[in-house]
Design an enzyme around this catalytic site. Structure first.
Site, PDB file in Angstrom:
ATOM      1  N   ASP A 273       2.984   5.739 -11.065  1.00  5.63           N
ATOM      2  CA  ASP A 273       2.486   6.897 -11.841  1.00  5.63           C
ATOM      3  C   ASP A 273       0.970   7.028 -11.670  1.00  5.63           C
ATOM      4  OD1 ASP A 273       5.090   6.972 -12.747  1.00  5.63           O
ATOM      5  OD2 ASP A 273       4.652   5.946 -14.632  1.00  5.63           O
TER       6      ASP A 273
ATOM      7  N   GLY B 249       0.821  -1.218   0.000  1.00  2.45           N
ATOM      8  CA  GLY B 249       0.000   0.000   0.000  1.00  2.45           C
ATOM      9  C   GLY B 249       0.846   1.255   0.000  1.00  2.45           C
TER      10      GLY B 249
HETATM   11  N1  LIG Z   1       1.305  -6.334  -6.317  1.00  6.34           N
HETATM   12  C1  LIG Z   1       0.470  -5.297  -6.057  1.00  6.34           C
HETATM   13  N2  LIG Z   1      -0.793  -5.531  -5.652  1.00  6.34           N
HETATM   14  C2  LIG Z   1      -1.639  -4.518  -5.379  1.00  6.34           C
HETATM   15  N3  LIG Z   1      -1.295  -3.209  -5.480  1.00  6.34           N
HETATM   16  C3  LIG Z   1      -0.049  -2.916  -5.872  1.00  6.34           C
HETATM   17  C4  LIG Z   1       0.922  -3.924  -6.178  1.00  6.34           C
HETATM   18  N4  LIG Z   1       2.065  -3.327  -6.533  1.00  6.34           N
HETATM   19  C5  LIG Z   1       1.837  -1.999  -6.466  1.00  6.34           C
HETATM   20  N5  LIG Z   1       0.585  -1.744  -6.050  1.00  6.34           N
HETATM   21  C6  LIG Z   1      -0.062  -0.424  -5.861  1.00  6.34           C
HETATM   22  O1  LIG Z   1       0.651   0.538  -6.609  1.00  6.34           O
HETATM   23  C7  LIG Z   1       1.233   1.522  -5.750  1.00  6.34           C
HETATM   24  C8  LIG Z   1       2.581   1.957  -6.310  1.00  6.34           C
HETATM   25  O2  LIG Z   1       3.420   0.831  -6.393  1.00  6.34           O
HETATM   26  P1  LIG Z   1       4.992   0.886  -6.095  1.00  6.34           P
HETATM   27  O3  LIG Z   1       5.563  -0.375  -6.637  1.00  6.34           O
HETATM   28  O4  LIG Z   1       5.224   1.178  -4.655  1.00  6.34           O
HETATM   29  O5  LIG Z   1       5.445   2.189  -6.922  1.00  6.34           O
HETATM   30  P2  LIG Z   1       6.480   2.399  -8.110  1.00  6.34           P
HETATM   31  O6  LIG Z   1       5.775   1.872  -9.331  1.00  6.34           O
HETATM   32  O7  LIG Z   1       6.667   3.874  -8.146  1.00  6.34           O
HETATM   33  O8  LIG Z   1       7.722   1.627  -7.752  1.00  6.34           O
HETATM   34  C9  LIG Z   1       1.260   0.868  -4.367  1.00  6.34           C
HETATM   35  O9  LIG Z   1       1.245   1.842  -3.347  1.00  6.34           O
HETATM   36  C10 LIG Z   1       0.009   0.008  -4.402  1.00  6.34           C
HETATM   37  O10 LIG Z   1      -1.144   0.790  -4.114  1.00  6.34           O
HETATM   38  O1  LIG Z   2      12.375   7.382 -16.475  1.00  9.01           O
HETATM   39  P1  LIG Z   2      12.616   6.051 -15.807  1.00  9.01           P
HETATM   40  O2  LIG Z   2      12.966   6.160 -14.370  1.00  9.01           O
HETATM   41  O3  LIG Z   2      13.571   5.200 -16.598  1.00  9.01           O
HETATM   42  O4  LIG Z   2      11.230   5.304 -15.798  1.00  9.01           O
HETATM   43  C1  LIG Z   2      10.518   5.108 -16.991  1.00  9.01           C
HETATM   44  C2  LIG Z   2       9.625   3.930 -16.849  1.00  9.01           C
HETATM   45  O5  LIG Z   2       8.784   4.124 -15.726  1.00  9.01           O
HETATM   46  C3  LIG Z   2       7.411   3.996 -16.092  1.00  9.01           C
HETATM   47  O6  LIG Z   2       6.894   5.302 -16.246  1.00  9.01           O
HETATM   48  C4  LIG Z   2       6.672   3.238 -15.028  1.00  9.01           C
HETATM   49  O7  LIG Z   2       6.878   3.853 -13.774  1.00  9.01           O
HETATM   50  P2  LIG Z   2       6.272   3.325 -12.411  1.00  9.01           P
HETATM   51  O8  LIG Z   2       6.182   1.822 -12.515  1.00  9.01           O
HETATM   52  O9  LIG Z   2       7.211   3.817 -11.363  1.00  9.01           O
HETATM   53  O10 LIG Z   2       4.909   3.940 -12.266  1.00  9.01           O
HETATM   54  C5  LIG Z   2       7.431   3.280 -17.434  1.00  9.01           C
HETATM   55  O11 LIG Z   2       6.326   3.617 -18.233  1.00  9.01           O
HETATM   56  C6  LIG Z   2       8.729   3.749 -18.050  1.00  9.01           C
HETATM   57  O12 LIG Z   2       9.266   2.822 -18.933  1.00  9.01           O
END
Ligand SMILES: Nc1ncnc2c1ncn2[C@@H]1O[C@H](COP(=O)(O)OP(=O)(O)O)[C@@H](O)[C@H]1O
Ligand SMILES: O=P(O)(O)OC[C@H]1O[C@](O)(COP(=O)(O)O)[C@@H](O)[C@@H]1O
Length: 311
Positions: free
Chosen positions: A254, A227
């Site tokens: 995002d 979360g």
């Molecule tokens: N496996 C999952 N199951 C359910 N929700 C997820 C899962 N992975 C990510 N999320 C949701 O997406 C949000 C962003 O994911 P996170 O991996 O922390 O961010 P980022 O993509 O920036 O690394 C989490 O706070 C959660 O709400």
């Molecule tokens: O600019 P960076 O850090 O290489 O990240 C770009 C990548 O991150 C993403 O925007 C996804 O980001 P998140 O999984 O953090 O939401 C992809 O669409 C893209 O390929």
């Protein structure tokens, strides 16, 4: 320009090539089932969700001349103000395996020279006029000097104080120094900023509070399938993410940023905004690509998010 007009800057956009396979075998030929090729990058993904929620949004940043055809057709419904440069926009490969683990291969693309940067700088300042909220998101392409980036993001904040910032590595450290209005590091990014291992939930909350105390109004730390927490002036919340079928976690962060922006700009409570943002990120995880194709799914997903106030 309309009220609540949002501008997102993605300095290093990408085409995301998404697919799945049972297991990624290092050193072997891997056969991948293709899920899709999307116009992406952090600010583009944020804009897709905002567009689907009915917000007017403009996307900007650089785009490579050689493979720019097709990018705009994949982001219909938003205004595009890219600065085109020689070379190719990168293609990032995203694979999900049978254990629902996503592996990202983020490539490099075009290179920015000082003339490209100067032109972009003045263009970006012009399009910031009348913008209500600006998002600066993602990595920096090769060639952007970190000092130049630091001056630019400072100038962006001066023009539009409601600055939402989400990046990684050196750019994250530099961007945090300008004290954006809202930031959403994930756990590993927060660890880099804190410089210590945040092994307990209380350590994460303490680090987020510290970042808030430095002068960042909204600090949201996303914790993957656990979360997210949100720290603001008068308190904070923890939202647990509902368990969902994982198709790809790409764009989850995002999508969360977009949900937070939508909630805050439309005057929703912080509790509602975090519930909404968490629900949207879970919807993203359960599909390939970013965006809300069925708005009715949202209410049901929101009802499954559990919120707890943080002391
Ligand atoms: N496996 C999952 N199951 C359910 N929700 C997820 C899962 N992975 C990510 N999320 C949701 O997406 C949000 C962003 O994911 P996170 O991996 O922390 O961010 P980022 O993509 O920036 O690394 C989490 O706070 C959660 O709400
Ligand atoms: O600019 P960076 O850090 O290489 O990240 C770009 C990548 O991150 C993403 O925007 C996804 O980001 P998140 O999984 O953090 O939401 C992809 O669409 C893209 O390929």
């Amino acid at each position: 320009m309309k009220k609540n007009h949002i501008l997102t800057f993605t300095l290093n956009p990408a085409y995301d090539l998404m697919g799945s396979c049972k297991k990624i075998e290092y050193g072997e030929v891997n056969r991948i089932q293709t899920h899709g090729l999307y116009a992406a990058g952090k600010g583009i993904n944020v804009a897709k969700v905002l567009r689907d929620l009915g917000m007017p949004v403009t996307v900007s940043g650089f785009l490579g001349e050689e493979n720019k055809e097709g990018f705009s057709s994949k982001i219909l419904g938003m205004s595009a103000q890219f600065h085109t440069v020689p070379g190719r926009t990168r293609i990032n490969m995203k694979l999900t395996d049978a254990e629902n683990i996503s592996t990202d291969f983020n490539f490099s693309g075009f290179e920015i020279n000082s003339k490209n940067w100067e032109d972009f700088y003045s263009h970006s300042m012009n399009i910031l006029n009348n913008v209500n909220l600006v998002v600066v998101s993602g990595s920096l392409p090769i060639g952007i000097d970190i000092h130049d980036f630091s001056l630019w993001i400072k100038a962006v904040k001066e023009k539009c104080p409601r600055l939402v910032f989400d990046s990684s590595g050196e750019a994250l450290k530099i961007g945090l120094k300008v004290l954006p209005w809202l930031v959403k590091p994930n756990l590993s990014e927060l660890k880099i900023w804190a410089g210590v291992d945040l092994s307990h939930f209380s350590d994460v909350v303490a680090a987020a509070k510290k970042l808030h105390q430095e002068g960042i109004e909204h600090v949201i730390v996303s914790l993957g399938d656990q979360g997210a927490i949100w720290i603001y002036k008068d308190g904070g919340y923890f939202a647990s993410a509902p368990a969902c079928k994982v198709v790809s976690t790409v764009g989850a962060g995002d999508s969360m940023v977009a949900g937070l922006i939508y909630g805050l700009l439309t005057g929703k409570t912080y509790a509602h905004s975090l519930r909404l943002a968490t629900a949207i990120s879970c919807i993203t995880v359960s599909q390939s690509g970013v965006g809300i194709d069925d708005i009715d799914k949202l209410d049901a997903m929101m009802a499954r998010v559990n919120l707890q106030p943080l002391s």
